[in-house]
Design a protein around this motif. Sequence first.
Motif, PDB file in Angstrom:
ATOM      1  N   ASN A  12       7.615  11.776  11.474  1.00 26.97           N
ATOM      2  CA  ASN A  12       6.412  11.361  10.740  1.00 26.97           C
ATOM      3  C   ASN A  12       6.095  12.320   9.604  1.00 26.97           C
ATOM      4  N   GLU A  13       6.335  13.625   9.813  1.00 26.93           N
ATOM      5  CA  GLU A  13       6.108  14.601   8.746  1.00 26.93           C
ATOM      6  C   GLU A  13       7.042  14.344   7.569  1.00 26.93           C
ATOM      7  N   VAL A  14       8.316  14.043   7.868  1.00 28.47           N
ATOM      8  CA  VAL A  14       9.282  13.749   6.802  1.00 28.47           C
ATOM      9  C   VAL A  14       8.856  12.496   6.042  1.00 28.47           C
ATOM     10  N   ILE A  15       8.385  11.497   6.767  1.00 35.13           N
ATOM     11  CA  ILE A  15       7.939  10.260   6.129  1.00 35.13           C
ATOM     12  C   ILE A  15       6.751  10.534   5.210  1.00 35.13           C
ATOM     13  N   ASN A  16       5.813  11.384   5.654  1.00 27.69           N
ATOM     14  CA  ASN A  16       4.677  11.731   4.804  1.00 27.69           C
ATOM     15  C   ASN A  16       5.136  12.388   3.501  1.00 27.69           C
ATOM     16  N   TYR A  17       6.096  13.300   3.606  1.00 28.07           N
ATOM     17  CA  TYR A  17       6.563  13.991   2.396  1.00 28.07           C
ATOM     18  C   TYR A  17       7.311  13.024   1.473  1.00 28.07           C
ATOM     19  N   MET A  18       8.132  12.146   2.048  1.00 24.09           N
ATOM     20  CA  MET A  18       8.868  11.192   1.227  1.00 24.09           C
ATOM     21  C   MET A  18       7.909  10.209   0.552  1.00 24.09           C
ATOM     22  N   ARG A  19       6.848   9.846   1.250  1.00 23.45           N
ATOM     23  CA  ARG A  19       5.854   8.968   0.630  1.00 23.45           C
ATOM     24  C   ARG A  19       5.169   9.679  -0.555  1.00 23.45           C
ATOM     25  N   PHE A  20       4.851  10.965  -0.360  1.00 21.65           N
ATOM     26  CA  PHE A  20       4.252  11.747  -1.448  1.00 21.65           C
ATOM     27  C   PHE A  20       5.213  11.852  -2.635  1.00 21.65           C
ATOM     28  N   ALA A  21       6.503  12.164  -2.359  1.00 20.13           N
ATOM     29  CA  ALA A  21       7.479  12.311  -3.441  1.00 20.13           C
ATOM     30  C   ALA A  21       7.702  10.992  -4.163  1.00 20.13           C
ATOM     31  N   ARG A  22       7.701   9.885  -3.412  1.00 20.89           N
ATOM     32  CA  ARG A  22       7.905   8.581  -4.041  1.00 20.89           C
ATOM     33  C   ARG A  22       6.740   8.224  -4.957  1.00 20.89           C
ATOM     34  N   SER A  23       5.501   8.534  -4.525  1.00 18.96           N
ATOM     35  CA  SER A  23       4.354   8.222  -5.372  1.00 18.96           C
ATOM     36  C   SER A  23       4.387   9.033  -6.664  1.00 18.96           C
ATOM     37  N   GLU A 112      23.107  10.741   1.126  1.00 17.45           N
ATOM     38  CA  GLU A 112      23.236   9.285   1.272  1.00 17.45           C
ATOM     39  C   GLU A 112      22.497   8.788   2.514  1.00 17.45           C
ATOM     40  N   GLN A 113      22.509   9.608   3.593  1.00 21.16           N
ATOM     41  CA  GLN A 113      21.763   9.228   4.789  1.00 21.16           C
ATOM     42  C   GLN A 113      20.257   9.179   4.513  1.00 21.16           C
ATOM     43  N   VAL A 114      19.769  10.153   3.745  1.00 24.45           N
ATOM     44  CA  VAL A 114      18.348  10.158   3.392  1.00 24.45           C
ATOM     45  C   VAL A 114      18.006   8.934   2.544  1.00 24.45           C
ATOM     46  N   ALA A 115      18.898   8.617   1.585  1.00 19.41           N
ATOM     47  CA  ALA A 115      18.655   7.449   0.737  1.00 19.41           C
ATOM     48  C   ALA A 115      18.644   6.165   1.564  1.00 19.41           C
ATOM     49  N   GLU A 116      19.559   6.084   2.529  1.00 16.09           N
ATOM     50  CA  GLU A 116      19.615   4.900   3.387  1.00 16.09           C
ATOM     51  C   GLU A 116      18.357   4.803   4.245  1.00 16.09           C
ATOM     52  N   PHE A 117      17.889   5.962   4.720  1.00 16.98           N
ATOM     53  CA  PHE A 117      16.663   5.970   5.511  1.00 16.98           C
ATOM     54  C   PHE A 117      15.469   5.487   4.687  1.00 16.98           C
ATOM     55  N   GLU A 118      15.411   5.905   3.437  1.00 17.65           N
ATOM     56  CA  GLU A 118      14.299   5.495   2.576  1.00 17.65           C
ATOM     57  C   GLU A 118      14.332   3.989   2.326  1.00 17.65           C
ATOM     58  N   LYS A 119      15.534   3.396   2.293  1.00 15.42           N
ATOM     59  CA  LYS A 119      15.638   1.953   2.048  1.00 15.42           C
ATOM     60  C   LYS A 119      15.288   1.135   3.277  1.00 15.42           C
ATOM     61  N   LYS A 123      10.689   1.972   5.056  1.00 18.63           N
ATOM     62  CA  LYS A 123       9.835   0.825   4.766  1.00 18.63           C
ATOM     63  C   LYS A 123       9.112   0.359   6.020  1.00 18.63           C
ATOM     64  N   THR A 124       9.817   0.409   7.168  1.00 20.87           N
ATOM     65  CA  THR A 124       9.188   0.018   8.424  1.00 20.87           C
ATOM     66  C   THR A 124       8.127   1.023   8.845  1.00 20.87           C
ATOM     67  N   ALA A 125       8.430   2.293   8.619  1.00 17.41           N
ATOM     68  CA  ALA A 125       7.498   3.345   9.027  1.00 17.41           C
ATOM     69  C   ALA A 125       6.221   3.327   8.210  1.00 17.41           C
ATOM     70  N   ASP A 126       6.271   2.736   6.998  1.00 14.74           N
ATOM     71  CA  ASP A 126       5.067   2.678   6.163  1.00 14.74           C
ATOM     72  C   ASP A 126       3.959   1.867   6.826  1.00 14.74           C
ATOM     73  N   LYS A 127       4.328   0.979   7.745  1.00 13.62           N
ATOM     74  CA  LYS A 127       3.345   0.106   8.362  1.00 13.62           C
ATOM     75  C   LYS A 127       2.659   0.759   9.562  1.00 13.62           C
ATOM     76  N   ILE A 128       3.178   1.949   9.980  1.00 12.90           N
ATOM     77  CA  ILE A 128       2.634   2.622  11.171  1.00 12.90           C
ATOM     78  C   ILE A 128       1.624   3.665  10.745  1.00 12.90           C
ATOM     79  N   ASN A 129       0.494   3.736  11.417  1.00 15.15           N
ATOM     80  CA  ASN A 129      -0.510   4.761  11.097  1.00 15.15           C
ATOM     81  C   ASN A 129       0.018   6.128  11.466  1.00 15.15           C
ATOM     82  N   GLN A 130      -0.211   7.106  10.585  1.00 14.63           N
ATOM     83  CA  GLN A 130       0.286   8.462  10.811  1.00 14.63           C
ATOM     84  C   GLN A 130      -0.622   9.176  11.808  1.00 14.63           C
ATOM     85  N   GLU A 131      -0.017  10.067  12.579  1.00 15.30           N
ATOM     86  CA  GLU A 131      -0.777  10.862  13.536  1.00 15.30           C
ATOM     87  C   GLU A 131      -1.623  11.886  12.800  1.00 15.30           C
TER      88      GLU A 131
END
Length: 298
Positions: A12-23, A112-119, A123-131
Amino acid sequence: MAEFGFNEHHQNEVINYMRFARSKRLLRLKTIDSCFEELKDSRLSDETFTVDEVREMLDGLQAVVRGEVEMELINTAHTNVLLLRQLFSQAEKFYLRLQSDISELENRELLEQVAEFEKTDFKTADKINQETSKPKLAPLNEGGVSELLNKEITRLQEENDKLKARLRTLESQAMSALDEKSKAERALKDLKKTQGEQQLAAKSQEINSLEDTVAALREDYERTLSANAVSQKDLQENLISSKHELLRVQEQLALAEKELEKKFQQTAAYRNMKEILTKKNEQIKDIRKRLQRYEPNE
């Protein structure tokens, strides 16, 4: 994120950072797009342009785009430094030293694994509320005895974790014993119908033994937990007692210094020295008066 070995919290922490970097990335791309749109609206109104005019427009656009990209790269580097600062600060509070392998930052397979995870997963994790972020324990910052106490508390916490694991094992054993007890009771009822009093007494003894085993296991756990609580309480009392003793010694030292200074002022050597200094001062004043009579201009 199974390839990276993250647990759910760190994922979840990685997802938060990737969401910040994407924005931030999307915001910078919009800025670059607006630079081109502004050039189209403000400079491309004429139908024909000379070579110098085209070169001037391209140079201006290049400078603007280069500035935006450079600013984003610098911003990204500084943001990463702040992220590392948070991680290192948390590690240092628990006396940990983290190490990083800079060469892994250019590992194409991992990228490439990180890029695949972001694709996909991202996207699925964006729908889950963060802790919500959990509070962090910070070590005491009083040095000496407090540092030793903090280490001892850490050790006791580890022992508590071991005791909890042992409790789970004991509970599992107790449940197994209770299951066997239930089976034995059912078997005992069957034996009452088919066998004599001797076999009935043997089964009763087995049930009592199982009950004694469960009671002994619970008593051992409670005794261990009580000893652990007493040990932690003694450590806290020792720390308070040490602080009180330190304050008392400091107060005695201050009183002793004042008493020593008072005694020194009452000695004959001190009085004699004071009288000599007084006489010397009077002699100096007298000499100055004489000099003023002979050299009034100076």
